[in-house]
Design a protein around this motif. Structure first.
Motif, PDB file in Angstrom:
ATOM      1  N   PHE A  81     -15.911 -34.050 -14.119  1.00 47.87           N
ATOM      2  CA  PHE A  81     -17.037 -33.797 -13.214  1.00 47.87           C
ATOM      3  C   PHE A  81     -18.084 -34.902 -13.339  1.00 47.87           C
ATOM      4  O   PHE A  81     -18.616 -35.388 -12.334  1.00 47.87           O
ATOM      5  N   ARG A 129     -23.433 -37.521  -5.837  1.00 50.71           N
ATOM      6  CA  ARG A 129     -23.381 -36.079  -5.605  1.00 50.71           C
ATOM      7  C   ARG A 129     -23.862 -35.780  -4.192  1.00 50.71           C
ATOM      8  O   ARG A 129     -24.970 -36.163  -3.811  1.00 50.71           O
ATOM      9  N   SER A 155     -25.246 -37.565 -14.853  1.00 51.93           N
ATOM     10  CA  SER A 155     -23.851 -37.216 -14.551  1.00 51.93           C
ATOM     11  C   SER A 155     -23.272 -36.298 -15.612  1.00 51.93           C
ATOM     12  O   SER A 155     -22.560 -35.335 -15.298  1.00 51.93           O
ATOM     13  N   TYR A 211     -24.749 -32.940 -15.111  1.00 52.85           N
ATOM     14  CA  TYR A 211     -24.114 -32.328 -13.946  1.00 52.85           C
ATOM     15  C   TYR A 211     -22.715 -31.839 -14.303  1.00 52.85           C
ATOM     16  O   TYR A 211     -22.310 -30.741 -13.907  1.00 52.85           O
ATOM     17  N   GLY A 212     -21.966 -32.652 -15.063  1.00 52.49           N
ATOM     18  CA  GLY A 212     -20.622 -32.258 -15.493  1.00 52.49           C
ATOM     19  C   GLY A 212     -20.650 -30.991 -16.321  1.00 52.49           C
ATOM     20  O   GLY A 212     -19.810 -30.100 -16.140  1.00 52.49           O
ATOM     21  N   GLN A 261     -21.484 -28.006 -13.954  1.00 49.97           N
ATOM     22  CA  GLN A 261     -20.341 -27.614 -13.151  1.00 49.97           C
ATOM     23  C   GLN A 261     -19.284 -26.906 -13.994  1.00 49.97           C
ATOM     24  O   GLN A 261     -18.668 -25.924 -13.554  1.00 49.97           O
ATOM     25  N   THR A 262     -19.091 -27.385 -15.209  1.00 49.89           N
ATOM     26  CA  THR A 262     -18.124 -26.746 -16.111  1.00 49.89           C
ATOM     27  C   THR A 262     -18.570 -25.327 -16.442  1.00 49.89           C
ATOM     28  O   THR A 262     -17.761 -24.390 -16.446  1.00 49.89           O
ATOM     29  N   ILE A 297     -10.963 -33.377  -9.421  1.00 52.97           N
ATOM     30  CA  ILE A 297     -11.789 -32.160  -9.456  1.00 52.97           C
ATOM     31  C   ILE A 297     -10.901 -30.931  -9.621  1.00 52.97           C
ATOM     32  O   ILE A 297     -11.228 -30.003 -10.373  1.00 52.97           O
ATOM     33  N   ALA A 299      -9.959 -30.651 -13.167  1.00 53.64           N
ATOM     34  CA  ALA A 299     -11.056 -30.118 -13.980  1.00 53.64           C
ATOM     35  C   ALA A 299     -11.128 -28.603 -13.859  1.00 53.64           C
ATOM     36  O   ALA A 299     -11.282 -27.885 -14.855  1.00 53.64           O
ATOM     37  N   GLN A 300     -10.999 -28.086 -12.642  1.00 55.10           N
ATOM     38  CA  GLN A 300     -11.063 -26.639 -12.427  1.00 55.10           C
ATOM     39  C   GLN A 300      -9.901 -25.920 -13.104  1.00 55.10           C
ATOM     40  O   GLN A 300     -10.081 -24.872 -13.733  1.00 55.10           O
TER      41      GLN A 300
END
Length: 379
Positions: free
Chosen positions: A136, A145, A254, A257-258, A261-262, A309, A312-313
């Motif tokens: 992310f 972003r 970043s 933000y990562g 999002q995680t 992405i 990552a999910q």
């Protein structure tokens, strides 16, 4: 169409579906097992094998520490086998450990303290979360972003927002007292709050109004034609109303933000799993390798960042799944270690054996259920 053209078409179609799937799965599995490997080595445990995949070995090599690194024929997982493990599920081989000399025993996994064993086991799922943060953060750093102002362009008719009195042109400034900076903040906040009343503070005509909106679960179709269930309020933003734009982020921004999002996807996934047990979520949404392969091929058409992405999910999902306290999964091992720490000695081999057998049945049942859902999804 001649026979050669037909088989060429089938081959091309298979590659389109399989290659993105293998890329995503290999990255996730490698980092999960790398977590076990690195912390195990740090704890002084000898690693016999590091495998991506199961079954017959396709290619491999031995490193200077005697670890066999290999890729195997069935790319649906992987394992790290430590000295003293009876099998790839890390079932302790206590009989073998008792026959070892002192030097060997000092490097065997079952002979290590419960703290070191727990750290080694927990490192796999933790590595999945670290991988998600890194992906992310990296995508955000290089691509920026995409954000949009929380301004409503349209309110869907008969939606929860319409019933509560939200109007086109309203600017959402807070949800349950939490400030809203971007339109995506609304989507993320609502995504785990089906049938939960939300205090929505809006800015309207120079003043502020607070409305109670209760999101409802609806079924939508994404850009690929897949049906997706989730809670919505019924708000719509357009490029003009929300002024969508790309914001560049610094390295530190970043990473933050990562991490955000995680945490969001971790919370979202955990809520989904909990919702299945409470009946608020449909178990038909559980997917297996066929669905993941299909979604991977769809997402790959959007570009390399999109497939990252997705990785990552899925890494978050696999990390959470492995923490479920089912024997055979990492969470099951951690459960056994918790009992050992409380009792001052390990559970009996018979109890652990029964636990592992139950775990195998549960895991295989989940896999079969996921595959059945995949077949239903295809049809």
């Amino acid at each position: 169409m001649d026979v050669s053209s037909f088989f060429a078409m089938i081959w091309d179609s298979a590659l389109i579906k399989i290659v993105p799937f293998l890329f995503v799965l290999t990255v996730i599995v490698f980092f999960h097992e790398l977590g076990h490997f690195l912390v195990g080595r740090l704890c002084g445990i000898r690693v016999l094998a590091f495998s991506v995949g199961f079954g017959p070995e396709l290619v491999g090599f031995n490193d200077s520490h005697g670890t066999r690194w290999k890729f195997c024929a069935i790319p649906l997982g992987g394992y790290v086998k430590f000295l003293g493990d009876e099998n790839v599920a890390s079932t302790p081989d206590r009989a073998a450990v008792e026959k070892m000399d002192d030097a060997e025993r000092s490097m065997a996994f079952p002979a290590k303290s419960v703290g070191r064993r727990a750290a080694t086991v927990a490192a796999g799922p933790i590595a999945n979360f670290i991988l998600a943060i890194a992906i992310f953060a990296g995508v955000a750093y290089f691509n920026g972003r995409v954000v949009g102002d929380p301004v409503v362009a349209e309110v869907r008719a008969e939606s929860p927002a319409a019933e509560a009195g939200v109007l086109a042109g309203d600017r959402i400034v807070a949800l349950d007292g939490n400030p809203v900076a971007y339109f995506s903040d609304i989507l993320e906040y609502v995504s785990t709050r089906a049938d939960v009343p939300i205090a929505v503070e809006v800015e309207r005509a120079g003043g502020r109004v607070t409305l109670q909106v209760t999101p409802r679960t609806v079924t939508q179709t994404d850009g690929f034609g897949n049906e997706i269930k989730g809670p919505l309020m019924g708000l719509v933003a357009t490029r003009e109303s929300a002024a969508f734009r790309t914001e560049k982020l610094s390295a530190l921004q970043s990473i933050r933000y990562g991490a955000e999002q995680t945490w969001f996807f971790t919370h979202h996934t955990a809520s989904f799993i909990g919702g299945i047990f409470t009946g608020n979520q449909g178990a038909e949404q559980i997917g297996g390798p066929i669905r993941i392969a299909g979604i991977s091929s769809q997402v790959a058409t959007l570009g390399f960042s999109a497939i990252l992405i997705l990785a990552a999910q899925l890494s978050i999902s696999i990390g959470l799944l492995n923490l479920v306290p089912i024997p055979m999964l990492d969470g099951g091992h951690l459960l056994f270690y918790a009992f050992e720490a409380l009792r001052g000695r390990p559970l009996s081999e018979k109890v652990q054996e029964v636990g592992f057998r139950i775990g195998i049945v549960l895991v295989l049942s989940l896999m079969l259920f996921a595959v059945w859902n995949d077949i239903t999804w295809l049809t």
